[in-house]
Design an enzyme around this catalytic site. Sequence first.
Site, PDB file in Angstrom:
ATOM      1  N   GLY A  48     -14.313  -0.287  11.312  1.00 46.08           N
ATOM      2  CA  GLY A  48     -14.966  -1.287  12.149  1.00 46.08           C
ATOM      3  C   GLY A  48     -16.418  -1.506  11.730  1.00 46.08           C
ATOM      4  N   THR A  98     -11.238   4.611   5.434  1.00 47.42           N
ATOM      5  CA  THR A  98     -12.025   5.032   6.604  1.00 47.42           C
ATOM      6  C   THR A  98     -12.862   6.291   6.319  1.00 47.42           C
ATOM      7  OG1 THR A  98     -10.089   6.252   7.348  1.00 47.42           O
ATOM      8  CG2 THR A  98     -10.423   4.073   8.286  1.00 47.42           C
ATOM      9  N   CYS A 122      -4.576  10.618   0.679  1.00 49.21           N
ATOM     10  CA  CYS A 122      -3.582  11.593   1.161  1.00 49.21           C
ATOM     11  C   CYS A 122      -3.830  12.968   0.550  1.00 49.21           C
ATOM     12  CB  CYS A 122      -2.185  11.161   0.749  1.00 49.21           C
ATOM     13  SG  CYS A 122      -1.849   9.490   1.187  1.00 49.21           S
ATOM     14  N   GLY A 152     -14.374  -3.102   5.108  1.00 48.97           N
ATOM     15  CA  GLY A 152     -15.082  -2.154   5.962  1.00 48.97           C
ATOM     16  C   GLY A 152     -15.905  -2.926   6.961  1.00 48.97           C
ATOM     17  N   GLY A 153     -15.356  -3.131   8.154  1.00 48.09           N
ATOM     18  CA  GLY A 153     -16.127  -3.726   9.235  1.00 48.09           C
ATOM     19  C   GLY A 153     -16.339  -5.219   9.176  1.00 48.09           C
ATOM     20  N   ILE A 166     -13.777   0.014   1.299  1.00 51.90           N
ATOM     21  CA  ILE A 166     -13.555   1.440   1.462  1.00 51.90           C
ATOM     22  C   ILE A 166     -12.399   1.710   2.440  1.00 51.90           C
ATOM     23  CG2 ILE A 166     -15.938   2.089   1.028  1.00 51.90           C
ATOM     24  CD1 ILE A 166     -16.375   2.341   4.059  1.00 51.90           C
ATOM     25  N   ASN A 186       0.871  -1.188   0.000  1.00 48.42           N
ATOM     26  CA  ASN A 186       0.000   0.000   0.000  1.00 48.42           C
ATOM     27  C   ASN A 186       0.901   1.229   0.000  1.00 48.42           C
ATOM     28  OD1 ASN A 186      -1.410   2.191   1.856  1.00 48.42           O
ATOM     29  ND2 ASN A 186      -3.075   0.908   1.121  1.00 48.42           N
ATOM     30  N   THR A 218      -9.928  -3.671  10.983  1.00 52.83           N
ATOM     31  CA  THR A 218     -10.018  -3.414  12.419  1.00 52.83           C
ATOM     32  C   THR A 218     -10.196  -4.703  13.231  1.00 52.83           C
ATOM     33  OG1 THR A 218     -10.901  -1.232  11.942  1.00 52.83           O
ATOM     34  CG2 THR A 218     -11.365  -2.103  14.134  1.00 52.83           C
TER      35      THR A 218
HETATM   36  C1  LIG Z   1      -5.175   1.855  12.543  1.00 58.41           C
HETATM   37  C2  LIG Z   1      -5.508   1.898  11.086  1.00 58.41           C
HETATM   38  C3  LIG Z   1      -4.514   2.246  10.164  1.00 58.41           C
HETATM   39  C4  LIG Z   1      -4.812   2.296   8.796  1.00 58.41           C
HETATM   40  N1  LIG Z   1      -3.824   2.611   7.904  1.00 58.41           N
HETATM   41  C5  LIG Z   1      -4.084   2.596   6.566  1.00 58.41           C
HETATM   42  C6  LIG Z   1      -3.035   2.836   5.624  1.00 58.41           C
HETATM   43  O1  LIG Z   1      -1.867   3.022   5.981  1.00 58.41           O
HETATM   44  N2  LIG Z   1      -3.360   2.841   4.299  1.00 58.41           N
HETATM   45  C7  LIG Z   1      -4.652   2.598   3.860  1.00 58.41           C
HETATM   46  O2  LIG Z   1      -4.891   2.596   2.660  1.00 58.41           O
HETATM   47  N3  LIG Z   1      -5.647   2.346   4.762  1.00 58.41           N
HETATM   48  C8  LIG Z   1      -5.393   2.335   6.069  1.00 58.41           C
HETATM   49  N4  LIG Z   1      -6.402   2.051   6.966  1.00 58.41           N
HETATM   50  C9  LIG Z   1      -7.757   1.743   6.473  1.00 58.41           C
HETATM   51  C10 LIG Z   1      -8.011   0.221   6.434  1.00 58.41           C
HETATM   52  O3  LIG Z   1      -7.076  -0.433   5.591  1.00 58.41           O
HETATM   53  C11 LIG Z   1      -9.444  -0.103   5.959  1.00 58.41           C
HETATM   54  O4  LIG Z   1      -9.615   0.401   4.657  1.00 58.41           O
HETATM   55  C12 LIG Z   1     -10.517   0.495   6.854  1.00 58.41           C
HETATM   56  O5  LIG Z   1     -10.121   0.470   8.200  1.00 58.41           O
HETATM   57  C13 LIG Z   1     -11.870  -0.190   6.710  1.00 58.41           C
HETATM   58  O6  LIG Z   1     -11.806  -1.560   7.049  1.00 58.41           O
HETATM   59  P1  LIG Z   1     -12.104  -2.116   8.545  1.00 58.41           P
HETATM   60  O7  LIG Z   1     -13.385  -1.487   8.992  1.00 58.41           O
HETATM   61  O8  LIG Z   1     -12.202  -3.599   8.393  1.00 58.41           O
HETATM   62  O9  LIG Z   1     -10.953  -1.704   9.378  1.00 58.41           O
HETATM   63  C14 LIG Z   1      -6.128   2.009   8.341  1.00 58.41           C
HETATM   64  C15 LIG Z   1      -7.117   1.647   9.274  1.00 58.41           C
HETATM   65  C16 LIG Z   1      -6.828   1.577  10.626  1.00 58.41           C
HETATM   66  C17 LIG Z   1      -7.906   1.181  11.602  1.00 58.41           C
END
Ligand SMILES: Cc1cc2nc3c(=O)[nH]c(=O)nc-3n(C[C@H](O)[C@H](O)[C@H](O)COP(=O)(O)O)c2cc1C
Length: 309
Positions: A222, A198, A135, A248-249, A196, A105, A271
């Site tokens: 989450g 966040t 970004c 996503g979650g 997605i 990534n 998450t």
């Molecule tokens: C602590 C944390 C750090 C993350 N760092 C990145 C990152 O460096 N690059 C990126 O594209 N997404 C990053 N994300 C987003 C996750 O990869 C993911 O897209 C998002 O959290 C949704 O999925 P989830 O609900 O299963 O966590 C980060 C998410 C969390 C919680």
Amino acid sequence: MVKALYDNRLAVDIAGLKMKTPVTTASGTFGFGLEFQDFLDLEKVGAVTVKGTTLEPRAGNKGQRAVETPSGMLNCVGLENPGSDYFIEHTLPELKKIDVPVIVNIAGSTPEEYGELAKKLDIEGVHAIEINISCPNVKHGGIAFGTCPESAAEVVRAVKANTGKPVITKLSPNVTDIVEMALAAQEAGTDALSLINTLIGMKIDIDRRKPVLGNVMGGLSGPAVRPVAVRMVYQVAQKVNVPIIGMGGIMNAEDAIEFFLAGASAVAVGTANFCDPRLAETICQGMLSYLDRHEFKNIQEIIGLALPK
Ligand SMILES: Cc1cc2nc3c(=O)[nH]c(=O)nc-3n(C[C@H](O)[C@H](O)[C@H](O)COP(=O)(O)O)c2cc1C
């Protein structure tokens, strides 16, 4: 050469990226994968998507970086990472010893920076590049690449011009029209999409009367975001012809299956890794049970089944 798992019933090919299971790890929630080896067999994960990597090392944001929220969390880690040289010299050689594809990534502040990074990473051991377009674009007033179709397309073109690896563009949900962003990335040549990232949110400490997070705002992730993520995959899948990695979650196999039915060809666990670091491996058993229960031969058969005919 990756060994087959589950009689190939869960194998998927994401624009040339061959995954023996359709489950990867969401960037930033699984370190560089190596940190998780004591918990799960990385060779039973479809692909390891590593922490957001930048050209130079980044220290990340100051102050509190994460807080729990109802059914999720907010984070403002701020892309802390040791930089691309460190990754190439120290982390990648370790990952190469493991029979698992690696998705890197990447993040940057200008399209040129993304291009340079993609070129550096066009090396053995890197199986795909995932572009984090969330970004800020320093050249265009700090507006995130991911919220402007032209800027997103510029980044995708810069990356595509500098790598022969499959390119996955990771979409930000912080837009009015996710389909417009997906189409812009597709037209610019992305090989796949992931969604997605966040959702921007914040929390206030009522006793201190101040925002909790050092960066004031953070990214919500989450289970709280899952309905938004499923909706966006469902909308995008109807309009694009590149494969989608849904996330996503996701907390279990049933959640993952929702994403496949909405049109995703693979999923990522994010998450949830913080509460169950084995999930990216164990979720596959639940997916196989679902396939058996409904008499599907393989995961391919369920992709997009909930989409309008
Ligand atoms: C602590 C944390 C750090 C993350 N760092 C990145 C990152 O460096 N690059 C990126 O594209 N997404 C990053 N994300 C987003 C996750 O990869 C993911 O897209 C998002 O959290 C949704 O999925 P989830 O609900 O299963 O966590 C980060 C998410 C969390 C919680």
